[in-house]
Design an enzyme around this catalytic site. Structure first.
Site, PDB file in Angstrom:
ATOM      1  N   ASP A 133       0.823  -1.209   0.000  1.00 57.59           N
ATOM      2  CA  ASP A 133       0.000   0.000   0.000  1.00 57.59           C
ATOM      3  C   ASP A 133       0.857   1.258   0.000  1.00 57.59           C
ATOM      4  OD1 ASP A 133       0.979  -0.298   2.579  1.00 57.59           O
ATOM      5  OD2 ASP A 133      -0.974  -0.565   3.520  1.00 57.59           O
ATOM      6  N   ASN A 157      -7.304  -2.224  14.346  1.00 55.20           N
ATOM      7  CA  ASN A 157      -8.703  -2.505  14.004  1.00 55.20           C
ATOM      8  C   ASN A 157      -8.837  -3.722  13.094  1.00 55.20           C
ATOM      9  OD1 ASN A 157      -7.746  -1.555  11.588  1.00 55.20           O
ATOM     10  ND2 ASN A 157      -9.175   0.149  11.394  1.00 55.20           N
ATOM     11  N   HIS A 168      -7.137  -4.244  10.234  1.00 54.94           N
ATOM     12  CA  HIS A 168      -6.875  -4.050   8.803  1.00 54.94           C
ATOM     13  C   HIS A 168      -5.594  -4.756   8.379  1.00 54.94           C
ATOM     14  CE1 HIS A 168      -4.613   0.065   9.406  1.00 54.94           C
ATOM     15  NE2 HIS A 168      -3.738  -0.897   9.326  1.00 54.94           N
ATOM     16  N   GLU A 220      -9.667  -1.638   5.356  1.00 54.23           N
ATOM     17  CA  GLU A 220     -10.252  -1.266   6.636  1.00 54.23           C
ATOM     18  C   GLU A 220     -11.561  -2.021   6.871  1.00 54.23           C
ATOM     19  OE1 GLU A 220      -8.452   0.508   8.550  1.00 54.23           O
ATOM     20  OE2 GLU A 220      -8.173   2.574   7.888  1.00 54.23           O
TER      21      GLU A 220
HETATM   22  C1  GLP Z   1      -0.457   0.635   8.668  1.00 55.02           C
HETATM   23  C2  GLP Z   1      -0.225  -0.139   7.347  1.00 55.02           C
HETATM   24  C3  GLP Z   1      -0.336  -1.628   7.565  1.00 55.02           C
HETATM   25  C4  GLP Z   1       0.369  -2.007   8.834  1.00 55.02           C
HETATM   26  C5  GLP Z   1      -0.404  -1.455  10.003  1.00 55.02           C
HETATM   27  C6  GLP Z   1       0.227  -1.720  11.356  1.00 55.02           C
HETATM   28  O1  GLP Z   1      -1.498   1.540   8.599  1.00 55.02           O
HETATM   29  N1  GLP Z   1      -1.063   0.242   6.260  1.00 55.02           N
HETATM   30  O2  GLP Z   1       0.203  -2.296   6.423  1.00 55.02           O
HETATM   31  O3  GLP Z   1       0.421  -3.403   8.958  1.00 55.02           O
HETATM   32  O4  GLP Z   1      -0.714  -0.101   9.840  1.00 55.02           O
HETATM   33  O5  GLP Z   1       1.360  -0.939  11.579  1.00 55.02           O
HETATM   34  P1  GLP Z   1       2.364  -1.167  12.751  1.00 55.02           P
HETATM   35  O6  GLP Z   1       3.202  -2.340  12.378  1.00 55.02           O
HETATM   36  O7  GLP Z   1       3.171   0.104  12.810  1.00 55.02           O
HETATM   37  O8  GLP Z   1       1.574  -1.406  13.980  1.00 55.02           O
END
Ligand code: GLP
Length: 243
Positions: A66, A135, A137, A142
């Protein structure tokens, strides 16, 4: 679905890097799906060490999950910047084989179609790395009533904007949209590795794993439908499971 619990984040990161290494050793032109976020940072550090010890990344093709929409690629908060800064600049990946969604495209629809096509042309993703949002995702898919299947432009939920604001000077600077692989894109990967670390993720890990139910309220729950998924969690992220 295989669930592995590790004593520490360091152990989890080592194991994840070993799995990626084995994939590349078995098939030097593997197609690897990379993720951003704090969680895979330890894994990327291990991969950089493995490169220094001789692991060759020159034949792999990469696709990132993404990218924020509307953020210049040069912005320190863009996922392109993140990937180069934390991994690609430190290993011998071939930049021509790196694919990251273009957060500056004017033709989103065409871009998304082309991204899907490029993944297909590369032979599909052999190993996709995923983090998980608080959440539920994955990528930027989402929780919602309906889920887009292929790569698409999506709005970010308030939860995600709040969670990601920690990287920005102020919450107003967090982009409200992103281009993300869809659940269908992710599910077509031959193997999936989901990483979760820290107490912040304990609740969602428990919600997702307590029973094998698929719900668009927890996009990561769709992974129950995939036949080659490893979930790597550290003890903190597993703390609610063990109760
Ligand atoms: C972000 C990304 C995800 C990621 C998630 C968790 O928004 N789009 O791909 O897995 O949040 O991030 P973190 O590893 O910093 O908790």
């Amino acid at each position: 679905m295989r669930i592995h619990i590790f004593e520490s984040y360091e152990e989890l990161s080592k194991k994840a890097a070993e799995i990626i290494k084995s994939q590349i050793v078995l098939k030097n032109d593997s197609v690897i799906g990379f993720a951003t976020g704090s969680t895979p940072l330890g894994t990327y550090k291990e991969l950089i060490n493995m490169y220094k010890e001789g692991l060759d990344f020159s034949d792999i093709t990469t696709f990132n999950l993404d990218e924020y929409y509307g953020l210049p690629a040069s912005d320190v908060n863009s996922y392109r910047y993140f990937m180069y800064n934390n991994l690609f600049d430190h290993i011998n990946v071939d930049r021509k084989k790196v694919h990251i969604p273009d957060g500056e495209t004017n033709d989103v629809e065409k871009f998304c179609k082309d991204y899907e096509q490029s993944i297909q042309n590369a032979g599909g993703i052999d190993l996709q790395i995923l983090g998980i949002g608080k959440n539920g995702h994955i990528g930027f898919n989402e929780p919602d009533d309906n889920m887009d299947v292929p790569t698409h432009l999506t709005g970010l939920t308030e939860d995600t904007i709040n969670a990601n604001s920690r990287f920005f000077d102020s919450i107003d600077q967090v982009p409200k949209q992103a281009i993300t692989m869809g659940l269908g894109t992710i599910m077509k990967s031959k193997r999936i590795l989901l990483l979760a670390s820290g107490t912040d993720k304990a609740e969602i890990i428990e919600r997702m794993l307590k029973q094998p139910v698929v719900t668009t309220n927890i996009p990561a729950s769709f992974l129950f439908l995939h036949n080659n998924v490893d979930i790597l969690v550290d003890e903190k992220a597993a703390s609610e499971l063990e109760k």
